[in-house]
Design a protein around this motif. Structure first.
Motif, PDB file in Angstrom:
ATOM      1  N   ARG A  57      16.558  51.514   5.832  1.00  0.00           N
ATOM      2  CA  ARG A  57      16.466  51.921   4.427  1.00  0.00           C
ATOM      3  C   ARG A  57      17.088  50.868   3.522  1.00  0.00           C
ATOM      4  NH1 ARG A  57      18.185  58.329   4.856  1.00  0.00           N
ATOM      5  NH2 ARG A  57      16.782  58.849   6.573  1.00  0.00           N
ATOM      6  N   SER A  61      14.949  48.635   0.865  1.00  0.00           N
ATOM      7  CA  SER A  61      15.362  48.729  -0.543  1.00  0.00           C
ATOM      8  C   SER A  61      15.604  47.356  -1.140  1.00  0.00           C
ATOM      9  CB  SER A  61      16.622  49.587  -0.669  1.00  0.00           C
ATOM     10  OG  SER A  61      16.378  50.920  -0.247  1.00  0.00           O
ATOM     11  N   TYR A  85       4.170  46.503  -1.212  1.00  0.00           N
ATOM     12  CA  TYR A  85       5.075  47.667  -1.218  1.00  0.00           C
ATOM     13  C   TYR A  85       4.627  48.702  -0.192  1.00  0.00           C
ATOM     14  CZ  TYR A  85       7.645  51.748  -2.870  1.00  0.00           C
ATOM     15  OH  TYR A  85       8.449  52.862  -2.938  1.00  0.00           O
ATOM     16  N   LEU A  86       3.349  49.064  -0.230  1.00  0.00           N
ATOM     17  CA  LEU A  86       2.834  50.071   0.705  1.00  0.00           C
ATOM     18  C   LEU A  86       2.919  49.583   2.149  1.00  0.00           C
ATOM     19  CD1 LEU A  86      -0.282  51.314  -1.324  1.00  0.00           C
ATOM     20  CD2 LEU A  86       1.904  52.495  -1.004  1.00  0.00           C
ATOM     21  N   ILE A  89       6.628  49.871   3.194  1.00  0.00           N
ATOM     22  CA  ILE A  89       7.027  51.265   3.414  1.00  0.00           C
ATOM     23  C   ILE A  89       6.424  51.798   4.710  1.00  0.00           C
ATOM     24  CG2 ILE A  89       6.916  53.614   2.501  1.00  0.00           C
ATOM     25  CD1 ILE A  89       8.820  51.734   1.019  1.00  0.00           C
ATOM     26  N   ILE A 124       8.038  57.901   6.798  1.00  0.00           N
ATOM     27  CA  ILE A 124       7.519  57.098   5.691  1.00  0.00           C
ATOM     28  C   ILE A 124       7.948  57.687   4.354  1.00  0.00           C
ATOM     29  CG2 ILE A 124       5.393  56.393   4.510  1.00  0.00           C
ATOM     30  CD1 ILE A 124       4.105  56.150   7.308  1.00  0.00           C
ATOM     31  N   ASN A 128      10.364  55.911   1.609  1.00  0.00           N
ATOM     32  CA  ASN A 128       9.831  55.739   0.257  1.00  0.00           C
ATOM     33  C   ASN A 128      10.719  56.404  -0.785  1.00  0.00           C
ATOM     34  OD1 ASN A 128       7.611  54.887  -1.550  1.00  0.00           O
ATOM     35  ND2 ASN A 128       7.379  57.089  -1.851  1.00  0.00           N
ATOM     36  N   THR A 129      11.287  57.561  -0.451  1.00  0.00           N
ATOM     37  CA  THR A 129      12.147  58.268  -1.401  1.00  0.00           C
ATOM     38  C   THR A 129      13.360  57.428  -1.758  1.00  0.00           C
ATOM     39  OG1 THR A 129      11.471  60.416  -0.509  1.00  0.00           O
ATOM     40  CG2 THR A 129      13.518  60.342  -1.780  1.00  0.00           C
ATOM     41  N   MET A 132      12.158  54.285  -3.745  1.00  0.00           N
ATOM     42  CA  MET A 132      11.696  54.652  -5.076  1.00  0.00           C
ATOM     43  C   MET A 132      12.863  54.972  -6.002  1.00  0.00           C
ATOM     44  SD  MET A 132       8.463  54.551  -5.809  1.00  0.00           S
ATOM     45  CE  MET A 132       8.244  55.786  -7.077  1.00  0.00           C
TER      46      MET A 132
END
Length: 251
Positions: A57, A61, A85-86, A89, A124, A128-129, A132
């Motif tokens: 993570r 990040s 980005y995708l 992730i 995933i 992403n959380t 984001m």
């Protein structure tokens, strides 16, 4: 804006150390989510799992914050940013699932299955959380900086002589001004007050229209008012009286 808010936005560092601030943030993050995901009172499993998954993570990040956002998003290379980005992730989510399986589920969950798809999806989403959340703070911080620059470009600096030096300040930085005889004290946002040999009348003549004299001893910046009534105005926890001759409708 409070120091805590500035820390979250990366605009202020504890003890002037970026590294110390980041380490403290991730330590808090680790403890908070370890406690949040505790099941059946088994703290060891929760802390052990977060310890295994945290590096991914953090890595994801920082790749987004310090590479993808400045290199692509801020340069309006949107398609390239979204693609990378995708991809990031997805790869991070898959790796997190694999780490979770081999370093956690194999020891504690007898019915675990590496080929089941739903755990990959959850991994995933969790990656992403986190990314984001931090990306939103980063983008908001960049927006604040750019917005401030735009205001500075559209504003003219005022020059105030204080303590044998001439200080250049923007009108938007002024919270309020207090007159004391032939001297006045200018209270500023995130800067120390300036004491100058000057009358309130002289100062009022060089200020924009959003500055109002509400008392024989005070001029305020209407844009920074926190609250007011017929007797006083509050700006940054300071209560400023309203003179009897002042027309309160101007606020």
């Amino acid at each position: 804006m409070t120091k805590f808010s500035k820390i979250l936005l990366g605009e202020y560092h504890l003890f002037n150390s970026r590294i110390f601030t980041h380490v403290l943030f991730w330590l808090f993050y680790y403890i908070f989510f370890s406690l949040l995901w505790v099941k059946e009172g088994n703290y060891f499993r929760s802390f052990e799992l977060e310890f295994v998954l945290m590096p991914l993570r953090i890595a994801a990040s920082y790749v987004v914050l310090y590479y993808l956002i400045p290199r692509f998003l801020l340069k309006e290379k949107i398609e390239r940013f979204l693609t990378l980005y995708l991809t990031l992730i997805f790869i991070a989510g898959v790796l997190q699932r694999v780490l979770n399986y081999y370093f956690h589920e194999c020891f504690f969950i007898e019915t675990s299955n590496l080929v089941e798809l739903s755990p990959y999806f959850r991994s995933i989403v969790l990656i992403n959380t986190t990314v984001m959340l931090l990306s939103s703070l980063k983008i908001f911080s960049v927006w604040r900086i750019e917005n401030k620059k735009n205001r500075e470009d559209s504003e003219e600096y005022l020059e105030i002589k204080s303590n044998k030096r001439i200080y250049r300040i923007l009108p938007s930085e002024i919270k309020f001004i207090e007159g004391m005889g032939n001297y006045l004290t200018t209270y500023l946002v995130n800067r120390k007050p300036l004491i100058a040999y000057m009358s309130l009348k002289e100062m009022k003549s060089i200020l924009p229209e959003n500055f109002v004299r509400i008392h024989k001893s005070f001029i305020i910046n209407k844009n920074l008012i926190d609250s007011y009534n017929n007797e006083s105005v509050e700006i940054d926890d300071r209560i400023i009286p309203i003179g009897k001759s002042f027309n309160g409708q101007e606020l």
